[in-house]
Design a protein around this motif. Structure first.
Motif: not given
Ligand code: NDP
Length: 295
Positions: A50-54, A101-104, A204-206
């Motif tokens: 789904p559309p998401c930032d991270a 933008r991010a993948w943790i 913090y990383a996100l």
């Protein structure tokens, strides 16, 4: 911003979800079960991210479930619940029209070889000597998306200490009854982190726009903490004696020899890159962390 969390319904996921929502982020869970603000793994594979930032992955069958025998079927489940969910999310990120933008990914300090003396930073070697270290290697490899614009972060976590789950929830009753104590010799290192710091590091990383790579998720005082110190401090926080050691053979009998290594041995892990990133630990000190948890 909208975040998708695999396994976000679990012990760490609940704490992270709460923190992210307090900070004004929207959270969707990817889960084996349906429900509000959730999608299933099948839906994710079928319809994409789904559309998401991270995206964060926290999914994994509980390794220390004492009711599960340490056999091939359980080992396969431990591996696939981590590696396959991570692959599914990585593929969804790679295929997304608008990549997040991010993948943790949260993995574990089992990457480093247990030793009473060696100290490990994020740059130390590991990942190739036993079941757990190889598990972490294939888990982290599954997260790689070559050429992706998405920023990748891995947090190698120690034992997560928190109120409603994880290691402490299993120890609380024996300690309350005054039956708690060190496991085996109690001299083995005990790499630990307070759950608010683990979710704090992920958040913090996100929110940072530049952090990438591996970060050790352990408290700065964790290299100086042994299993015996931990038992003593937990007893003190509860106002109970913690003098009865649990013999190594009993730990092996319950968990099986291979899995018992997690409890009877440990790693001194230094959160070098985590501290260098500017993250401030809320609970660097074990006794304050335990008082907060059992209060
Ligand atoms: P939990 O045991 O709470 O499980 C997290 C979630 O994983 C569950 O809520 C569940 O979500 C999903 N899950 C469980 N079994 C399976 C399975 N067989 N297949 C697919 N999904 C499954 O884990 P924690 O929150 O304690 O830990 C989160 C991550 O951090 C895990 O990967 C763990 O290995 C790692 N970690 C944890 C440590 C700790 O001390 N807790 C220490 C070091 C690393 P659902 O039911 O919604 O599908």
């Amino acid at each position: 911003p909208v975040f998708s969390l695999g396994g976000g319904t679990g012990f760490v996921g609940r704490a992270l979800t709460q923190l992210l929502r307090i900070r004004g982020h929207e959270v969707t869970h990817v889960s084996r079960q349906g429900g509000k603000d959730r999608i299933s793994w099948e839906e994710l594979s079928r319809s994409g991210l789904p559309p998401c930032d991270a995206v964060v992955n926290l999914a994994g069958e509980n390794v220390l479930n004492p009711f599960r025998r340490w056999d091939d079927a359980f080992c396969r489940e431990i591996i696939s619940s981590r590696v396959e969910t991570t692959k599914t999310l990585a593929k969804a990120i790679a295929d997304a029209d608008q990549p997040p933008r991010a993948w943790i990914l949260i993995t574990g300090v089992g990457y480093y070889r247990p030793s009473p003396t060696a100290e490990y930073t994020e740059d130390s070697p590991g990942g190739d000597f036993d079941f757990f270290s190889r598990l972490v290697s294939s888990w982290e490899a599954a997260a790689l998306i070559p050429g992706s614009p998405t920023r990748g972060v891995v947090v190698r976590s120690g034992v997560v200490l928190g109120r409603d789950g994880g290691a402490i929830s299993r120890m609380l009753w024996p300690f309350w009854l005054g039956l708690g104590g060190p496991l085996g010799s109690g001299l083995q290192p005990f790499p630990w982190i307070h759950i608010r710091d683990l979710s704090g590091i992920v958040c913090y990383a996100l929110e940072s726009e530049c952090l990438q790579g591996v970060f050790n998720g352990v408290s700065p005082s964790s290299p100086a903490t042994s299993n015996g110190t931990f038992a003593q401090e937990l007893g003190a926080a509860l106002g109970r004696p913690a003098l009865l050691p649990v013999p190594a053979w009993a730990v092996r009998a319950v968990f099986g020899a291979e899995r018992a290594i997690m409890l009877l041995e440990g790693q001194r892990v230094v959160p070098k890159r985590t501290l260098e990133s500017g993250y401030h630990f809320i609970f660097p000190d074990l006794s304050a962390a335990l008082k907060d948890i059992v209060a």
